[in-house]
Design a protein around this motif. Structure first.
Motif, PDB file in Angstrom:
ATOM      1  N   SER A  32      13.360   1.544 -14.068  1.00 53.35           N
ATOM      2  CA  SER A  32      14.653   1.526 -13.394  1.00 53.35           C
ATOM      3  C   SER A  32      15.005   2.877 -12.771  1.00 53.35           C
ATOM      4  O   SER A  32      15.799   2.942 -11.839  1.00 53.35           O
ATOM      5  N   LYS A  33      14.427   3.950 -13.269  1.00 52.80           N
ATOM      6  CA  LYS A  33      14.711   5.275 -12.738  1.00 52.80           C
ATOM      7  C   LYS A  33      13.903   5.575 -11.476  1.00 52.80           C
ATOM      8  O   LYS A  33      14.162   6.565 -10.799  1.00 52.80           O
ATOM      9  N   LEU A  34      12.929   4.729 -11.163  1.00 47.28           N
ATOM     10  CA  LEU A  34      12.123   4.906  -9.955  1.00 47.28           C
ATOM     11  C   LEU A  34      12.763   4.139  -8.801  1.00 47.28           C
ATOM     12  O   LEU A  34      13.415   3.126  -9.004  1.00 47.28           O
ATOM     13  N   ASP A  35      12.545   4.620  -7.619  1.00 47.39           N
ATOM     14  CA  ASP A  35      13.082   3.974  -6.421  1.00 47.39           C
ATOM     15  C   ASP A  35      12.037   2.991  -5.876  1.00 47.39           C
ATOM     16  O   ASP A  35      11.531   3.162  -4.773  1.00 47.39           O
ATOM     17  N   LEU A  36      11.721   1.964  -6.686  1.00 40.79           N
ATOM     18  CA  LEU A  36      10.701   0.982  -6.294  1.00 40.79           C
ATOM     19  C   LEU A  36      11.319  -0.159  -5.488  1.00 40.79           C
ATOM     20  O   LEU A  36      12.406  -0.631  -5.813  1.00 40.79           O
ATOM     21  N   VAL A  37      10.603  -0.582  -4.446  1.00 40.09           N
ATOM     22  CA  VAL A  37      10.985  -1.775  -3.692  1.00 40.09           C
ATOM     23  C   VAL A  37       9.750  -2.658  -3.579  1.00 40.09           C
ATOM     24  O   VAL A  37       8.623  -2.174  -3.554  1.00 40.09           O
ATOM     25  N   ASP A  38       9.975  -3.977  -3.555  1.00 37.86           N
ATOM     26  CA  ASP A  38       8.865  -4.904  -3.396  1.00 37.86           C
ATOM     27  C   ASP A  38       8.398  -4.860  -1.948  1.00 37.86           C
ATOM     28  O   ASP A  38       9.193  -5.007  -1.020  1.00 37.86           O
ATOM     29  N   VAL A  39       7.099  -4.643  -1.759  1.00 35.85           N
ATOM     30  CA  VAL A  39       6.516  -4.544  -0.423  1.00 35.85           C
ATOM     31  C   VAL A  39       5.429  -5.596  -0.290  1.00 35.85           C
ATOM     32  O   VAL A  39       4.597  -5.778  -1.183  1.00 35.85           O
ATOM     33  N   SER A  40       5.431  -6.287   0.842  1.00 31.91           N
ATOM     34  CA  SER A  40       4.413  -7.298   1.119  1.00 31.91           C
ATOM     35  C   SER A  40       4.078  -7.248   2.602  1.00 31.91           C
ATOM     36  O   SER A  40       4.713  -6.535   3.373  1.00 31.91           O
ATOM     37  N   GLY A  41       3.090  -8.033   2.983  1.00 32.95           N
ATOM     38  CA  GLY A  41       2.724  -8.064   4.388  1.00 32.95           C
ATOM     39  C   GLY A  41       1.479  -8.876   4.644  1.00 32.95           C
ATOM     40  O   GLY A  41       0.988  -9.592   3.766  1.00 32.95           O
ATOM     41  N   THR A  42       0.962  -8.717   5.843  1.00 32.15           N
ATOM     42  CA  THR A  42      -0.210  -9.461   6.293  1.00 32.15           C
ATOM     43  C   THR A  42      -1.155  -8.526   7.034  1.00 32.15           C
ATOM     44  O   THR A  42      -0.708  -7.654   7.782  1.00 32.15           O
ATOM     45  N   VAL A  43      -2.447  -8.726   6.821  1.00 28.19           N
ATOM     46  CA  VAL A  43      -3.467  -7.959   7.532  1.00 28.19           C
ATOM     47  C   VAL A  43      -4.367  -8.929   8.276  1.00 28.19           C
ATOM     48  O   VAL A  43      -4.876  -9.901   7.693  1.00 28.19           O
ATOM     49  N   THR A  44      -4.541  -8.668   9.562  1.00 29.97           N
ATOM     50  CA  THR A  44      -5.486  -9.438  10.364  1.00 29.97           C
ATOM     51  C   THR A  44      -6.474  -8.476  10.998  1.00 29.97           C
ATOM     52  O   THR A  44      -6.178  -7.293  11.183  1.00 29.97           O
ATOM     53  N   ASP A  46      -8.759  -8.449  14.403  1.00 30.24           N
ATOM     54  CA  ASP A  46      -8.983  -9.131  15.682  1.00 30.24           C
ATOM     55  C   ASP A  46      -8.278 -10.489  15.708  1.00 30.24           C
ATOM     56  O   ASP A  46      -8.825 -11.487  16.182  1.00 30.24           O
ATOM     57  N   GLY A  47      -7.067 -10.526  15.139  1.00 29.72           N
ATOM     58  CA  GLY A  47      -6.246 -11.732  15.167  1.00 29.72           C
ATOM     59  C   GLY A  47      -6.537 -12.735  14.072  1.00 29.72           C
ATOM     60  O   GLY A  47      -5.821 -13.723  13.939  1.00 29.72           O
ATOM     61  N   GLN A  48      -7.564 -12.503  13.237  1.00 36.90           N
ATOM     62  CA  GLN A  48      -7.921 -13.416  12.152  1.00 36.90           C
ATOM     63  C   GLN A  48      -7.518 -12.819  10.800  1.00 36.90           C
ATOM     64  O   GLN A  48      -7.649 -11.612  10.593  1.00 36.90           O
ATOM     65  N   PRO A  49      -7.031 -13.641   9.853  1.00 41.00           N
ATOM     66  CA  PRO A  49      -6.642 -13.129   8.529  1.00 41.00           C
ATOM     67  C   PRO A  49      -7.807 -12.392   7.873  1.00 41.00           C
ATOM     68  O   PRO A  49      -8.952 -12.841   7.932  1.00 41.00           O
ATOM     69  N   LEU A  50      -7.509 -11.265   7.265  1.00 47.28           N
ATOM     70  CA  LEU A  50      -8.526 -10.468   6.583  1.00 47.28           C
ATOM     71  C   LEU A  50      -8.376 -10.690   5.079  1.00 47.28           C
ATOM     72  O   LEU A  50      -7.376 -10.282   4.477  1.00 47.28           O
ATOM     73  N   SER A  51      -9.333 -11.341   4.483  1.00 48.41           N
ATOM     74  CA  SER A  51      -9.293 -11.707   3.070  1.00 48.41           C
ATOM     75  C   SER A  51     -10.103 -10.727   2.226  1.00 48.41           C
ATOM     76  O   SER A  51     -11.171 -10.280   2.631  1.00 48.41           O
ATOM     77  N   GLY A  52      -9.586 -10.390   1.042  1.00 52.02           N
ATOM     78  CA  GLY A  52     -10.328  -9.563   0.086  1.00 52.02           C
ATOM     79  C   GLY A  52     -10.290  -8.073   0.361  1.00 52.02           C
ATOM     80  O   GLY A  52     -11.065  -7.321  -0.226  1.00 52.02           O
ATOM     81  N   ALA A  53      -9.388  -7.617   1.202  1.00 47.47           N
ATOM     82  CA  ALA A  53      -9.272  -6.189   1.494  1.00 47.47           C
ATOM     83  C   ALA A  53      -8.207  -5.565   0.596  1.00 47.47           C
ATOM     84  O   ALA A  53      -7.201  -6.191   0.280  1.00 47.47           O
ATOM     85  N   THR A  54      -8.426  -4.329   0.192  1.00 45.62           N
ATOM     86  CA  THR A  54      -7.436  -3.589  -0.575  1.00 45.62           C
ATOM     87  C   THR A  54      -6.544  -2.827   0.391  1.00 45.62           C
ATOM     88  O   THR A  54      -7.029  -2.125   1.273  1.00 45.62           O
ATOM     89  N   VAL A  55      -5.241  -2.987   0.225  1.00 47.23           N
ATOM     90  CA  VAL A  55      -4.245  -2.309   1.050  1.00 47.23           C
ATOM     91  C   VAL A  55      -3.542  -1.306   0.147  1.00 47.23           C
ATOM     92  O   VAL A  55      -3.010  -1.680  -0.901  1.00 47.23           O
ATOM     93  N   ALA A  56      -3.555  -0.022   0.534  1.00 49.37           N
ATOM     94  CA  ALA A  56      -2.904   1.015  -0.261  1.00 49.37           C
ATOM     95  C   ALA A  56      -1.902   1.767   0.603  1.00 49.37           C
ATOM     96  O   ALA A  56      -2.214   2.164   1.720  1.00 49.37           O
TER      97      ALA A  56
END
Length: 151
Positions: A32-44, A46-56
């Motif tokens: 609770s003392k951290l300024d955390l927010v839930d973050v989400s999104g999408t990675v494509t 060349d216009g196609q969904p990219l599966s199995g990639a790590t996003v940091a």
């Protein structure tokens, strides 16, 4: 010189003490003392969904939150293994596959000779030398990244 005698019961006691101290199960942290927010999104790619990639999402001090894209290219960031979210602030975004080599041009030896590891399909401008940026705050929590395989 004074000698100390350690008997087997003492060794057993201290061994059990050490083992039980590390078996707490979950992290008992106050987030609770951290300024955390839930973050989400999408990675494509060349216009196609990219599966199995790590996003940091990495801060300037090296701290980061990360997540893995699903078959639709969607990700949700985790602060650690038990807590979702990301600290607010400016971030460098790095996207890579877990199996990506640090040196993709480096040769590795296999039976019968040497072979070159395949280069990642994700250009280094999105990972090692990332140019992707994100500013995370309570009103900016969803991000879309459309990567190009050819810059």
């Amino acid at each position: 010189m004074k000698r100390y005698r350690i008997d087997s019961r003492s060794v057993l006691f201290f061994s059990l003490l050490i083992l039980t101290a590390g078996c707490g199960g979950s992290i008992n942290a106050d987030y609770s003392k951290l300024d955390l927010v839930d973050v989400s999104g999408t990675v494509t790619l060349d216009g196609q969904p990219l599966s199995g990639a790590t996003v940091a999402f990495e801060a300037g001090d090296g701290t980061f939150s990360s997540g893995v894209t699903n078959e639709s290219g969607d990700f949700k960031l985790m602060f650690n293994s038990e807590q979702s979210g990301c600290l607010t602030g400016d971030k460098t975004v790095r996207i890579q596959f877990k199996g990506d080599s640090e040196n993709p041009d480096e040769e590795s030896e296999e039976e019968g000779g040497t072979s070159t590891q395949p280069q990642s399909i994700i250009p280094e401008q999105y990972n090692k030398k990332s140019t992707l940026k994100a500013s995370v705050d309570s009103s900016h929590t969803t991000f879309e990244f459309d990567l190009k395989s050819k810059p």
